[in-house]
Structures are given as C-alpha cells and as structure tokens.
Design an enzyme around this catalytic site. Structure first.
Site, PDB file in Angstrom:
ATOM      1  N   LYS A   1      -6.045  -0.854   9.821  1.00 13.16           N
ATOM      2  CA  LYS A   1      -4.851  -1.474   9.250  1.00 13.16           C
ATOM      3  C   LYS A   1      -4.154  -2.270  10.361  1.00 13.16           C
ATOM      4  CE  LYS A   1      -0.754  -0.456   6.458  1.00 13.16           C
ATOM      5  NZ  LYS A   1       0.247  -1.053   7.381  1.00 13.16           N
TER       6      LYS A   1
ATOM      7  N   GLU B   1      -4.205 -10.660   7.528  1.00 13.19           N
ATOM      8  CA  GLU B   1      -3.093 -10.331   8.433  1.00 13.19           C
ATOM      9  C   GLU B   1      -3.109 -11.284   9.619  1.00 13.19           C
ATOM     10  OE1 GLU B   1      -1.586  -7.674   7.126  1.00 13.19           O
ATOM     11  OE2 GLU B   1      -0.102  -7.057   8.606  1.00 13.19           O
TER      12      GLU B   1
ATOM     13  N   LEU C   1       0.824  -1.203   0.000  1.00 14.89           N
ATOM     14  CA  LEU C   1       0.000   0.000   0.000  1.00 14.89           C
ATOM     15  C   LEU C   1       0.862   1.257   0.000  1.00 14.89           C
ATOM     16  CD1 LEU C   1      -2.496  -1.199   2.697  1.00 14.89           C
ATOM     17  CD2 LEU C   1      -3.150  -0.393   0.427  1.00 14.89           C
TER      18      LEU C   1
ATOM     19  N   LYS D   1      -1.582   6.424   7.656  1.00 10.42           N
ATOM     20  CA  LYS D   1      -0.780   5.976   8.797  1.00 10.42           C
ATOM     21  C   LYS D   1      -0.978   6.907   9.979  1.00 10.42           C
ATOM     22  CE  LYS D   1       2.405   3.370   8.237  1.00 10.42           C
ATOM     23  NZ  LYS D   1       2.689   1.939   8.413  1.00 10.42           N
TER      24      LYS D   1
HETATM   25  N1  LIG Z   1      -2.923  -4.668   7.375  1.00 17.23           N
HETATM   26  C1  LIG Z   1      -4.207  -4.577   6.993  1.00 17.23           C
HETATM   27  O1  LIG Z   1      -5.116  -4.598   7.831  1.00 17.23           O
HETATM   28  C2  LIG Z   1      -4.520  -4.480   5.522  1.00 17.23           C
HETATM   29  C3  LIG Z   1      -3.505  -4.547   4.578  1.00 17.23           C
HETATM   30  N2  LIG Z   1      -3.793  -4.480   3.252  1.00 17.23           N
HETATM   31  C4  LIG Z   1      -5.076  -4.330   2.861  1.00 17.23           C
HETATM   32  O2  LIG Z   1      -5.406  -4.255   1.557  1.00 17.23           O
HETATM   33  C5  LIG Z   1      -4.360  -4.136   0.580  1.00 17.23           C
HETATM   34  C6  LIG Z   1      -3.892  -5.491   0.126  1.00 17.23           C
HETATM   35  C7  LIG Z   1      -3.525  -5.293  -1.337  1.00 17.23           C
HETATM   36  C8  LIG Z   1      -4.095  -4.005  -1.801  1.00 17.23           C
HETATM   37  C9  LIG Z   1      -4.937  -3.474  -0.656  1.00 17.23           C
HETATM   38  N3  LIG Z   1      -6.097  -4.262   3.738  1.00 17.23           N
HETATM   39  C10 LIG Z   1      -5.854  -4.329   5.066  1.00 17.23           C
HETATM   40  N4  LIG Z   1      -6.907  -4.258   5.942  1.00 17.23           N
END
Ligand SMILES: NC(=O)c1cnc(OC2CCCC2)nc1N
Length: 333
Positions: free
Chosen positions: A120, A177, A88, A317
């Site tokens: 996230k 995750e 991302l 972030k």
């Molecule tokens: N760490 C997270 O919670 C999280 C990470 N990535 C994504 O989506 C990305 C995956 C590929 C394109 C969008 N969603 C999440 N919730």
C-alpha cells in the site's frame, strides 16, 4: 544542417520522435534500464523541440517537450470520475483478515477465491484518463466522485506514460498512487531547510503538496513517481482478473509494483502481509500497509461495495514506527 523538411515530412518525423522518446522514457523511468545514452536521448529531444519550433501548429500538450510544464492556471477545474474512486476499509491484525475472508466466502458460497496482495503505497491517489491511448486528463481522488484537475502537474511525472505502448482502447481510467521516493524526500527537505522553507512532515504530504499546487514547474522539480494499481472506467477491452489488469498496465508502460503476489488462501495472504511489517523499511518508498483484493473481477462485481468501500478489498495497516534518522529506516507516522 538537416535539409528543410516539408510540412508533411516534419509531421511524420515529429510523430516518430514522440514515439521513440516515449519508449526511452519508459525504459529509463519505469524499467530503470535505459538502452541509449543521455546524450542520445537529449539529441532526440532537441530535434523534436527544433521541429516543433519550426512547425508550432504540430505542438500538442501531450508532446514530451511539454512535460516540464507551462505557466500556472488560476485555479483547479474539477473532474467527475467516470467510476467513483472508492476508499479502503482497514484491517489491523490477522484476525481482521480472517473476518474479511469469511465475509467474502459467505457471499460466494462454495466458490474458489484468489487474492492479490500489493504494497500500500503511501502517496496521493490519482486517476489518469487515456483516450485512444493518449493521456488527456489527470485528477486527484477528491471526495471519490469529484476531484481536482491536476493534468499539467501529473504530466511532469516521467513514469506516467503520455501514451500507451501498445494498441489502446477508446477510453480508460488508470488508477494509481503518485508518490515521492524517500531519497527525493530527504533531499527536498534539506533544500527547504537551506532556503528557510518549512520541511514536509512525510513523503505523502510532500507528494500531495507538490501536486495540489498550481505551478507545474514546481511539480516538475519534485522528482515524483507513480505506481499504477488498477483501472476505473474502461471500454473496448475485457479483463477477468485484477492480476490481468496489472499485467496489462505493465505492458502499456506503467510502473506496477514488483512485490504484488497472487494467493489462493487467506493463510498465505497473512504470512505474506506480516513478512512486510519490518521488511518495508528497506524499500526506497514509504508503504503504510498491504492491500488485499479478490482477484476475480466477476466476484468483485457480485461482492459490490458499501457506501464508501469495496467489499472485495481491505487494507492491512502496519503500526506507525517512530521516526528513525537513517535513510533506510525513514518511517514517519
Ligand atoms: N495505495 C495503494 O497502493 C493502493 C490503494 N488502493 C488500492 O486499491 C483500492 C482502490 C479502490 C478499491 C481498491 N490499491 C493500492 N495498491
């Protein structure tokens, strides 16, 4: 003493027990709302173990009895993801989200755009391959194209279903995750201090360290959890929005984050994202931001991706907070 079952009866009873135990794992580890007592659950598991011992030819790696993990392998085989795992791009302030929205609207002139916003999770991105609804392979992200095969380790995470709850497409990559809840992290570090082991710096490192090592019995003892947040390759089923994908994952028995929201303007997205900047410390797991995604899969496809990141998603972030001791305010940079 149950009368000795014929081979056919044993095969049928084993299959029945596996389905029942898979359902109760889902109730207990995903919904946190079991419908049978621990004693009843243990009885089911003991019956299955006894039948598998009497009929070892029926033991499969996907049986609930195999979750605790066997002997470690020599090294990690590699796995090529059927669909690459993108990373991302980051946003750090509301203006960056407005820029993201402007770029999306420029690429989709005159179209309505909805956004999905999800916490996230700060853990280890993994890809789970399900063939006819059975969990057959789990891999780390690696470089996005090729990751490490950590199947036996991921199998020990109880909230990762060994099989889908409903009818299943022939092949699908589930993305999500793997993470260590804050409470498990604190208890693990206390244990490591007692045993003279160096503590993990943060739950993300603890999760990665628990998965990217060769002994599944070590992973089994680390109380990891898993949130599904998307799919990579899939066949035999169709979706039109990311929201539908998340609903489908929840129906198949995955833990999907309850704080996901669907909005139709970037203003609402920004309000919701900012509302979590401080509320996040009350969550039982660490999040390092919020992910904003275009909801329509068709619009995602037209927006496409740069070399490494999708144009249809961005991570907002949060600023890292200095470590504060109380459990509810554990946040590690
Ligand atoms: N760490 C997270 O919670 C999280 C990470 N990535 C994504 O989506 C990305 C995956 C590929 C394109 C969008 N969603 C999440 N919730």
């Amino acid at each position: 003493m149950a009368r000795r079952l014929s081979r056919e009866e044993a095969k049928r009873r084993i299959e029945e027990l596996r389905r029942e135990i898979a359902y109760h794992d889902y109730r207990y580890y995903v919904l946190d709302s079991p419908v049978i007592s621990d004693a009843e659950y243990d009885r089911l598991m003991l019956e299955l173990m006894a039948l598998e011992e009497a009929f070892p030819e029926f033991i499969t790696p996907n049986s609930p009895t195999q979750r605790v993990g066997g002997a470690p392998r020599e090294g990690f085989p590699t796995v090529r993801h059927l669909v690459p795992m993108l990373s991302l791009a980051n946003a750090f302030e509301p203006g960056d989200l407005r820029d993201f929205d402007r770029r999306v609207k420029e690429a989709l002139p005159g179209e309505k755009v909805e956004y999905v916003v999800e916490p996230k999770i700060d853990g280890l991105a993994v890809s789970l391959l399900y063939r006819n609804g059975e969990f057959v392979q789990g891999a780390t992200r690696g470089d996005g194209e090729v990751g490490e095969d950590v199947t036996p380790n991921l199998r020990t995470i109880r909230s990762i279903p060994l099989r889908f709850l409903k009818d299943a497409p022939p092949l699908v990559e589930v993305r999500g995750e793997a993470f260590m809840p804050k409470e498990a992290f604190v208890k693990l570090n206390e244990r490591r201090e007692e045993e003279g082991e160096p503590p993990f710096a943060n739950p993300r490192n603890a999760a990665a360290g628990s998965i990217r090592q060769l002994d599944p019995r070590v992973t089994a003892g680390r109380k990891l959890d898993f949130f599904a947040y998307g799919i990579g390759y899939y066949e035999g089923i169709s979706f039109s929005t990311h929201w539908e994908v998340l609903d489908w994952l929840a129906e198949q028995g995955f833990r999907v984050n309850e704080h996901r929201r669907l909005f139709s303007s970037i203003d609402e997205v920004i309000d919701y994202v900012l509302s979590w900047q401080n509320r996040r410390f009350d969550l039982p797991y660490v999040i390092d931001g919020m992910v904003v995604k275009v909801n329509s899969l068709e619009q995602q496809a037209r927006l496409g991706a740069t070399m490494k990141s999708p144009r249809w998603a961005v991570a907002f972030k949060f600023p890292p907070e200095e470590a504060v001791t109380k459990l509810r305010r554990i946040e590690i940079s």
